[in-house]
Each structure stands twice: as C-alpha cells, then as structure tokens.
Design an enzyme around this catalytic site. Structure first.
Site, PDB file in Angstrom:
ATOM      1  N   GLY A  93      59.269  91.706  82.763  1.00 40.96           N
ATOM      2  CA  GLY A  93      58.930  93.004  82.203  1.00 40.96           C
ATOM      3  C   GLY A  93      57.798  93.665  82.961  1.00 40.96           C
ATOM      4  O   GLY A  93      57.341  93.186  83.999  1.00 40.96           O
ATOM      5  N   ASP A  95      54.201  96.497  82.137  1.00 42.74           N
ATOM      6  CA  ASP A  95      53.426  97.314  81.205  1.00 42.74           C
ATOM      7  C   ASP A  95      53.585  98.795  81.508  1.00 42.74           C
ATOM      8  O   ASP A  95      53.464  99.634  80.620  1.00 42.74           O
ATOM      9  CB  ASP A  95      51.952  96.926  81.273  1.00 42.74           C
ATOM     10  CG  ASP A  95      51.735  95.469  80.936  1.00 42.74           C
ATOM     11  OD1 ASP A  95      52.352  94.997  79.961  1.00 42.74           O
ATOM     12  OD2 ASP A  95      50.977  94.794  81.646  1.00 42.74           O
ATOM     13  N   GLY A 127      50.095  90.240  79.451  1.00 42.00           N
ATOM     14  CA  GLY A 127      50.082  88.889  78.912  1.00 42.00           C
ATOM     15  C   GLY A 127      49.239  87.931  79.733  1.00 42.00           C
ATOM     16  O   GLY A 127      49.268  86.726  79.494  1.00 42.00           O
ATOM     17  N   GLU A 133      53.401  85.391  87.838  1.00 36.86           N
ATOM     18  CA  GLU A 133      54.539  86.308  87.910  1.00 36.86           C
ATOM     19  C   GLU A 133      54.708  86.856  89.324  1.00 36.86           C
ATOM     20  O   GLU A 133      55.825  86.938  89.845  1.00 36.86           O
ATOM     21  CB  GLU A 133      54.349  87.458  86.923  1.00 36.86           C
ATOM     22  CG  GLU A 133      54.507  87.046  85.472  1.00 36.86           C
ATOM     23  CD  GLU A 133      54.117  88.144  84.501  1.00 36.86           C
ATOM     24  OE1 GLU A 133      54.592  88.103  83.356  1.00 36.86           O
ATOM     25  OE2 GLU A 133      53.336  89.045  84.874  1.00 36.86           O
ATOM     26  N   LYS A 151      57.591 102.549  78.674  1.00 39.48           N
ATOM     27  CA  LYS A 151      56.862 101.987  79.809  1.00 39.48           C
ATOM     28  C   LYS A 151      56.960 102.868  81.052  1.00 39.48           C
ATOM     29  O   LYS A 151      56.284 102.606  82.052  1.00 39.48           O
ATOM     30  CB  LYS A 151      57.404 100.591  80.131  1.00 39.48           C
ATOM     31  CG  LYS A 151      57.318  99.600  78.988  1.00 39.48           C
ATOM     32  CD  LYS A 151      55.892  99.391  78.538  1.00 39.48           C
ATOM     33  CE  LYS A 151      55.746  98.193  77.610  1.00 39.48           C
ATOM     34  NZ  LYS A 151      56.444  98.352  76.336  1.00 39.48           N
TER      35      LYS A 151
END
Length: 253
Positions: A93, A95, A127, A133, A151
């Site tokens: 994902g 932000d 997170g 990531e 987003k």
C-alpha cells in the site's frame, strides 16, 4: 502515524485485484497495512485452492498474517541472495500516491516544467515498515501499489516518515530543517515513549509541505548521515490498483 482513508470495501477491491496478478510459482513481496492485508488474505485463499507461491514479508505484522493464511515464507536474504529465486512481484500500500498530470516531468522524476511530479511517486511509512518495504519493493521484478482514492493527490504533500538511528536523532532533525522540513518524533499509541521500528530505530515524520521534486528530496534524505531509510518511493511502482465504489482502476506506470 497510520493514515485513514477510503472504505474497507475499496481497500479490499484494490488488494484482491493485485493478488490476482500473482501466478503459480511466484515469490511475492507481502506489504504492510490494511490494504496490503486484503491482498495477503486473497493470496491465502488462492494458496488454499492450490496456488504454489512463497511470500517475503515486509514486517512482523505481514509475516504473522501470512502464517495465519498458511503462505510459505522466505526471509529477504533467502529470496535475493546469490542462490535465491528473486522476487517476482511485490504488493504494498501507500499513504499517498502522486497522480501527476502527465506533463512536465520525465519518467525518472526530473523537473522539466510546471509539473515536476511523476505519476506513481509515493509516500509510505505510516506503519513504520518503510525500510523493509523499500528493500523488498526495489528487489521485485514488478511492484504493484494498492490504494483507495483518498490516497491519491496531484502532488505529494504528506509528512515523509524517516527512520533514524537513535544516536543520530538530533543531527537528522537539523538536516531536515536545513532541507526545509519540520521533523516530529513519532510517539507510540497506548504506551509512553516513541515508536520503535522492527529494526530498533526511531521514526521522525517530516513535514515539507507540497513536495515539488520528490526525486531531489529523496536524494537529500538518503545522503543524510543517521537516516536509515525514508518514505519517499520514486520510480518504484509499475502499477497502481485503486479500489473504487464500483470496481478497480488499474494505472500502468
């Protein structure tokens, strides 16, 4: 500093759409966050139906969920080491996703006119898992971003999470201010003290306002002593799967 956003149904559509891109035999980077979790759950369903994959988790949370879904996992060094299979696709994902305008910037993010923001530049790290990531997403042959419409933004303007060595906190804060930002140490919820990452470091959320040139800021932060990793992902994404009220929009980059 996790971000709120669109409905759970939108997130689920985006995550499941990206999970359908995975094919038999793939090694899959497993992202962190609520939207990526929907992708992991869908992959778990497909594994239960016979799909043969291995996951590379980006955080403790994604590893725990992969275990619940009975997805076999590799550590990153196993996947990308000299004898490793590599990572075929990563799903994660964001932000914030810069949509850009398609004008004024080349694919590498160089300023070339009135709009220096390429579509697909990301801010990640809500997170506090952005260091791992980025390692996984950079190693993948294809990186699929999963998001809901909340987003998306023409230009990036959210605070940029920066993972910092504890001993370098003061020096990094000074460097961020010199670069035009304002750092705020991220505090933990329901406990005293700061957020501590899976790597044992601190996170500073750095507000720069509207980021006119993400690539340049990325280079500045990367070259700052004491910075372990930052949440600007420029030139990483190959597709963005955006869950909507009625379906999924897939943007190829």
């Amino acid at each position: 500093m996790k971000t709120s956003g669109g409905s759970d149904a939108m997130k689920r559509r985006a995550g499941e759409s990206a999970a359908e891109r995975v094919t038999d035999g793939d090694v899959v980077g497993l992202g962190t966050g609520s939207t990526a979790a929907h992708a992991i759950r869908r992959l778990g369903d497909r594994v239960d139906a016979g799909l043969d994959i291995r996951g590379v988790p980006t955080s403790f949370a994604s590893r725990e969920l992969a275990g619940e879904e009975e997805i076999p996992c590799l550590d990153l060094p196993e996947a990308v080491g000299p004898k490793g299979p590599g990572i075929d696709v990563a799903i994660d994902g964001a932000d914030q996703v810069a949509t850009g305008t398609g004008e004024g910037a080349d694919a590498g993010g160089e300023a070339d006119g009135d709009d220096p923001v390429p579509g697909g530049a990301l801010i990640k790290g809500g997170g506090a898992a952005h260091a791992r990531e980025k390692l996984v997403d950079a190693a993948a042959d294809h990186f699929l971003v999963v998001a809901d419409p909340s987003k998306e933004s023409p230009r990036l303007d959210r605070s940029v999470p920066v993972e910092v060595l504890p001993a370098g906190r003061t020096a990094v804060a000074a460097a961020v201010r010199e670069a035009g930002g304002e750092p705020t140490l991220r505090c933990a919820e329901r406990k005293d003290g700061p957020v501590v990452t899976d790597n044992g470091n601190l996170v500073a959320d750095c507000a720069f306002g509207e980021i006119a040139d993400p690539a340049a800021l990325s280079a500045t932060l990367s070259s700052t002593p004491g910075v372990v990793e930052h949440g600007l992902f420029v030139g990483f994404a190959d597709e963005v799967h955006v869950g909507t009220e009625s379906g999924v929009r897939v943007d190829e980059l």
